[in-house]
Structure formats: C-alpha cells, structure tokens
Motif scaffolding. Structure first.
Motif, PDB file in Angstrom:
ATOM      1  N   GLN A 234       0.830  -1.201   0.000  1.00 15.22           N
ATOM      2  CA  GLN A 234       0.000   0.000   0.000  1.00 15.22           C
ATOM      3  C   GLN A 234       0.868   1.255   0.000  1.00 15.22           C
ATOM      4  O   GLN A 234       0.603   2.216  -0.723  1.00 15.22           O
ATOM      5  CB  GLN A 234      -0.925   0.010   1.215  1.00 15.22           C
ATOM      6  N   HIS A 235       1.930   1.239   0.835  1.00 10.15           N
ATOM      7  CA  HIS A 235       2.821   2.401   0.893  1.00 10.15           C
ATOM      8  C   HIS A 235       3.541   2.602  -0.445  1.00 10.15           C
ATOM      9  O   HIS A 235       3.719   3.735  -0.893  1.00 10.15           O
ATOM     10  CB  HIS A 235       3.843   2.219   2.014  1.00 10.15           C
ATOM     11  N   TRP A 236       3.935   1.481  -1.066  1.00 11.09           N
ATOM     12  CA  TRP A 236       4.599   1.591  -2.367  1.00 11.09           C
ATOM     13  C   TRP A 236       3.655   2.194  -3.406  1.00 11.09           C
ATOM     14  O   TRP A 236       4.059   3.020  -4.223  1.00 11.09           O
ATOM     15  CB  TRP A 236       5.064   0.213  -2.843  1.00 11.09           C
ATOM     16  N   GLU A 237       2.388   1.763  -3.375  1.00 13.23           N
ATOM     17  CA  GLU A 237       1.422   2.274  -4.327  1.00 13.23           C
ATOM     18  C   GLU A 237       1.187   3.767  -4.099  1.00 13.23           C
ATOM     19  O   GLU A 237       1.084   4.547  -5.051  1.00 13.23           O
ATOM     20  CB  GLU A 237       0.105   1.503  -4.194  1.00 13.23           C
ATOM     21  N   GLU A 238       1.112   4.175  -2.831  1.00 15.20           N
ATOM     22  CA  GLU A 238       0.925   5.593  -2.530  1.00 15.20           C
ATOM     23  C   GLU A 238       2.126   6.405  -3.002  1.00 15.20           C
ATOM     24  O   GLU A 238       1.974   7.494  -3.566  1.00 15.20           O
ATOM     25  CB  GLU A 238       0.689   5.790  -1.030  1.00 15.20           C
ATOM     26  N   ASP A 239       3.341   5.871  -2.770  1.00  8.13           N
ATOM     27  CA  ASP A 239       4.547   6.563  -3.236  1.00  8.13           C
ATOM     28  C   ASP A 239       4.566   6.640  -4.760  1.00  8.13           C
ATOM     29  O   ASP A 239       4.967   7.663  -5.337  1.00  8.13           O
ATOM     30  CB  ASP A 239       5.801   5.841  -2.733  1.00  8.13           C
ATOM     31  N   ARG A 240       4.131   5.542  -5.415  1.00  7.64           N
ATOM     32  CA  ARG A 240       4.113   5.523  -6.874  1.00  7.64           C
ATOM     33  C   ARG A 240       3.149   6.577  -7.420  1.00  7.64           C
ATOM     34  O   ARG A 240       3.469   7.298  -8.364  1.00  7.64           O
ATOM     35  CB  ARG A 240       3.700   4.135  -7.381  1.00  7.64           C
ATOM     36  N   GLN A 241       1.959   6.663  -6.793  1.00  2.00           N
ATOM     37  CA  GLN A 241       0.977   7.642  -7.238  1.00  2.00           C
ATOM     38  C   GLN A 241       1.492   9.071  -7.032  1.00  2.00           C
ATOM     39  O   GLN A 241       1.286   9.947  -7.875  1.00  2.00           O
ATOM     40  CB  GLN A 241      -0.334   7.445  -6.480  1.00  2.00           C
ATOM     41  N   GLN A 242       2.166   9.284  -5.904  1.00  2.17           N
ATOM     42  CA  GLN A 242       2.687  10.622  -5.635  1.00  2.17           C
ATOM     43  C   GLN A 242       3.777  10.989  -6.642  1.00  2.17           C
ATOM     44  O   GLN A 242       3.816  12.118  -7.156  1.00  2.17           O
ATOM     45  CB  GLN A 242       3.236  10.691  -4.214  1.00  2.17           C
ATOM     46  N   LEU A 243       4.656  10.023  -6.940  1.00  2.00           N
ATOM     47  CA  LEU A 243       5.712  10.277  -7.927  1.00  2.00           C
ATOM     48  C   LEU A 243       5.112  10.502  -9.306  1.00  2.00           C
ATOM     49  O   LEU A 243       5.524  11.413 -10.033  1.00  2.00           O
ATOM     50  CB  LEU A 243       6.688   9.100  -7.964  1.00  2.00           C
ATOM     51  N   GLN A 244       4.109   9.689  -9.658  1.00  2.00           N
ATOM     52  CA  GLN A 244       3.459   9.829 -10.951  1.00  2.00           C
ATOM     53  C   GLN A 244       2.797  11.199 -11.084  1.00  2.00           C
ATOM     54  O   GLN A 244       2.883  11.853 -12.123  1.00  2.00           O
ATOM     55  CB  GLN A 244       2.419   8.719 -11.129  1.00  2.00           C
ATOM     56  N   GLY A 245       2.151  11.623 -10.013  1.00  2.00           N
ATOM     57  CA  GLY A 245       1.522  12.936 -10.035  1.00  2.00           C
ATOM     58  C   GLY A 245       2.529  14.057 -10.173  1.00  2.00           C
ATOM     59  O   GLY A 245       2.273  15.059 -10.851  1.00  2.00           O
ATOM     60  N   ALA A 246       3.700  13.893  -9.523  1.00  2.00           N
ATOM     61  CA  ALA A 246       4.736  14.918  -9.614  1.00  2.00           C
ATOM     62  C   ALA A 246       5.336  14.970 -11.012  1.00  2.00           C
ATOM     63  O   ALA A 246       5.568  16.046 -11.572  1.00  2.00           O
ATOM     64  CB  ALA A 246       5.828  14.652  -8.574  1.00  2.00           C
ATOM     65  N   ILE A 247       5.600  13.795 -11.597  1.00  3.17           N
ATOM     66  CA  ILE A 247       6.172  13.749 -12.943  1.00  3.17           C
ATOM     67  C   ILE A 247       5.233  14.396 -13.954  1.00  3.17           C
ATOM     68  O   ILE A 247       5.666  15.068 -14.896  1.00  3.17           O
ATOM     69  CB  ILE A 247       6.479  12.289 -13.349  1.00  3.17           C
ATOM     70  N   ALA A 248       3.915  14.214 -13.736  1.00  6.35           N
ATOM     71  CA  ALA A 248       2.923  14.775 -14.660  1.00  6.35           C
ATOM     72  C   ALA A 248       2.969  16.299 -14.687  1.00  6.35           C
ATOM     73  O   ALA A 248       2.445  16.919 -15.623  1.00  6.35           O
ATOM     74  CB  ALA A 248       1.524  14.300 -14.280  1.00  6.35           C
ATOM     75  N   GLN A 249       3.577  16.902 -13.683  1.00  2.64           N
ATOM     76  CA  GLN A 249       3.649  18.361 -13.618  1.00  2.64           C
ATOM     77  C   GLN A 249       4.892  18.921 -14.321  1.00  2.64           C
ATOM     78  O   GLN A 249       5.048  20.142 -14.420  1.00  2.64           O
ATOM     79  CB  GLN A 249       3.637  18.814 -12.150  1.00  2.64           C
ATOM     80  N   LEU A 250       5.767  18.031 -14.794  1.00  8.51           N
ATOM     81  CA  LEU A 250       6.986  18.482 -15.465  1.00  8.51           C
ATOM     82  C   LEU A 250       6.696  18.838 -16.924  1.00  8.51           C
ATOM     83  O   LEU A 250       5.699  18.422 -17.504  1.00  8.51           O
ATOM     84  CB  LEU A 250       8.051  17.382 -15.389  1.00  8.51           C
ATOM     85  N   GLU A 251       7.631  19.583 -17.515  1.00  6.82           N
ATOM     86  CA  GLU A 251       7.538  19.917 -18.935  1.00  6.82           C
ATOM     87  C   GLU A 251       7.606  18.617 -19.755  1.00  6.82           C
ATOM     88  O   GLU A 251       8.242  17.648 -19.365  1.00  6.82           O
ATOM     89  CB  GLU A 251       8.689  20.860 -19.300  1.00  6.82           C
ATOM     90  N   THR A 252       6.911  18.600 -20.920  1.00  9.35           N
ATOM     91  CA  THR A 252       6.724  17.367 -21.693  1.00  9.35           C
ATOM     92  C   THR A 252       8.040  16.670 -22.025  1.00  9.35           C
ATOM     93  O   THR A 252       8.184  15.451 -21.831  1.00  9.35           O
ATOM     94  CB  THR A 252       5.967  17.673 -23.001  1.00  9.35           C
ATOM     95  N   LYS A 253       9.031  17.401 -22.513  1.00 11.99           N
ATOM     96  CA  LYS A 253      10.290  16.764 -22.892  1.00 11.99           C
ATOM     97  C   LYS A 253      11.080  16.295 -21.665  1.00 11.99           C
ATOM     98  O   LYS A 253      11.829  15.317 -21.745  1.00 11.99           O
ATOM     99  CB  LYS A 253      11.131  17.729 -23.732  1.00 11.99           C
ATOM    100  N   THR A 254      10.905  16.991 -20.557  1.00 15.16           N
ATOM    101  CA  THR A 254      11.543  16.536 -19.312  1.00 15.16           C
ATOM    102  C   THR A 254      10.919  15.220 -18.870  1.00 15.16           C
ATOM    103  O   THR A 254      11.627  14.294 -18.429  1.00 15.16           O
ATOM    104  CB  THR A 254      11.378  17.592 -18.214  1.00 15.16           C
ATOM    105  N   GLN A 255       9.588  15.107 -18.977  1.00 15.76           N
ATOM    106  CA  GLN A 255       8.923  13.838 -18.676  1.00 15.76           C
ATOM    107  C   GLN A 255       9.470  12.724 -19.552  1.00 15.76           C
ATOM    108  O   GLN A 255       9.758  11.616 -19.082  1.00 15.76           O
ATOM    109  CB  GLN A 255       7.414  13.954 -18.910  1.00 15.76           C
ATOM    110  N   ALA A 256       9.603  13.010 -20.856  1.00 15.00           N
ATOM    111  CA  ALA A 256      10.076  12.001 -21.805  1.00 15.00           C
ATOM    112  C   ALA A 256      11.501  11.564 -21.467  1.00 15.00           C
ATOM    113  O   ALA A 256      11.827  10.362 -21.519  1.00 15.00           O
ATOM    114  CB  ALA A 256      10.014  12.553 -23.227  1.00 15.00           C
TER     115      ALA A 256
END
Length: 260
Positions: free
Chosen positions: A187-209
């Motif tokens: 559960q903690h891993w999933e929460e960390d994954r969601q938080q990281l995923q949400g943070a990455i989604a806020q980056l500029e498109t090429k930075t995400q890539a």
C-alpha cells in the motif's frame, strides 16, 4: 448530497481553482475533502501516540498541497492524488519526531511502577531482582511484564529483524509480529508511486520524456535523445532539471511555504 454530486462539485471547484486560484476556492475544497483527511488521520492515530486532532491538522496541510499541485486535465482522480500528500505530511512529522509506536497506558504505568519495585527489591534483597520477582511484586503475569518491557523498548523505530521471541525451531522477529506487514508495504509503495506519478505529470513534456526513457526504460542518453528529437546534452539538462523539480514537488510543505 450524494457521493456522485460531491465528486462533480469537487471537480468543478478544482477546475476553477486551477484556472484562477483563490483562498475562497481552496477553503471550499478543503471543507469538501475534510472527510478524507479525517479518515486517514484516524487510521494513522491507531498506529502512533500522536493525538488525532493534531494529525488532522497535519493532514490539512497535505490536502492544501495536493489542491495546489493537482491538474484536472491529467485524468487522475483527486482522492487518489491527494492521499499520498495527506498521509505523507503525517508520516514525515512522525518520522522526524521519532516516537511512532503507541504504547497502552497500562503498560506505561507498569513500567513506571516496575522501576519503583525494582529499586525497593534491590534494597531488600541486596541484589538486582529477577524479572519474575518484579512481575510477582506487581501481581501480574510474567508474560504481561515482558510485553510491557518490549513495548517500552520499541518506542523508537527498530529493525524488523530484531528477535523478540522464539518458536521451537526458529526465532520470532518484530517483523513477524506486525499484522499484514506485506500488504501495508504494498500500500505504501502504491501511494509513493501515485505521488511520484503525479509529480512527474507536472513536469515539462520533454523533461517527462527524458525521465521515462532514461530512468524507466533504461535507454542510453544518446538513444533517448533520438526518440525525443534533441541532443544528448539536452537530455542531460532535462534530467537534471526534472530531478531538481521532483525533489521540490515531493518535499513536505511547511506552513510558511503555504502562506507565501
């Protein structure tokens, strides 16, 4: 108001806040999601000695942080996005404070009384008393006395490999005694994954890539550069920028930063 109407209202407010942030809209979102904060605070309060009300206040800090960082056009459910922020604020505080194990009041009282009894028996017997003698003087079982001592020793985080007892053919560790430890870890891993995923989604498109190709797909930077359409040096710059931004996005937000 039904759950569906609450969700619709919440998304409307989130979209309005994303387009034109204001304290009034943010407060409406906080009130609308207060139940989520209280639910998480209650669960965490069952595993620590911190007062429930204090955990709720910490949870609100995490909720505000999630509201400010949420992007409605990313396609995430806000509750899934917010949970790691809310829970993270509480856990960061508890980890910094250090005392994360909740000890029943009776065991705390037994330890205090046990210290007084031990001093008295030492004076009477002319030697340190045995554990069984202390338990007898307290008029409790040896098992209860040992459990209270173990709880007192484990007030601070300890290794899960610590031996706390023995079965016939193998030792019993602290990790063995934790209920559903594997499920909680997942559960903690999933929460960390969601938080990281949400943070990455806020980056500029090429930075995400760049982060996806180099860190997630394990491609050489030269090959990643071909996929993105930039030079390897630019990939390196995107990676460095992305790492710096992720560190900032994933840090717990203090009241001072919220007020700024």
């Amino acid at each position: 108001m039904t759950t569906q109407s609450i969700n619709v209202r919440g998304m409307e407010l989130l979209m309005a806040y994303s387009q034109n942030p204001s304290i009034e809209l943010r407060n409406q979102l906080v009130r609308l999601n207060s139940g989520l904060v209280k639910k998480i605070a209650y669960r965490v309060s069952q595993q620590c000695s911190e007062p429930y009300d204090d955990l709720v206040q910490l949870g609100y800090l995490g909720l505000i942080r999630a509201i400010e960082r949420f992007k409605p056009d990313q396609g995430y459910a806000f509750s899934s996005f917010a949970v790691p922020f809310i829970r993270g604020e509480m856990l960061h505080f508890l980890r910094d404070k250090g005392n994360i194990v909740k000890i029943p009041r009776r065991w705390q009282e037994l330890q205090q009384e046990g210290q007084r009894v031990s001093k008295r028996l030492t004076a009477t017997l002319g030697r340190p008393p045995k554990e069984a003698e202390i338990a007898q003087a307290l008029n409790i079982s040896m098992q209860e006395w040992q459990e209270s001592k173990l709880a007192s020793k484990n007030r601070l985080p300890l290794s899960l490999d610590l031996t706390v007892g023995h079965n016939v053919d193998h030792p019993v560790t602290l990790g063995d005694m934790l209920p559903d430890s594997y499920d909680q870890t997942l559960q903690h891993w999933e929460e960390d994954r969601q938080q990281l995923q949400g943070a990455i989604a806020q980056l500029e498109t090429k930075t995400q890539a760049a982060i996806e190709f180099v860190f997630f797909r394990d491609l050489p930077r030269k090959e990643a550069a071909k996929h993105i359409g930039v030079s390897p040096m630019t990939v390196t710059r995107h990676l460095q920028r992305g790492i710096n931004e992720l560190v900032s996005l994933l840090q717990p937000q203090t009241p001072e930063r919220l007020a700024s």
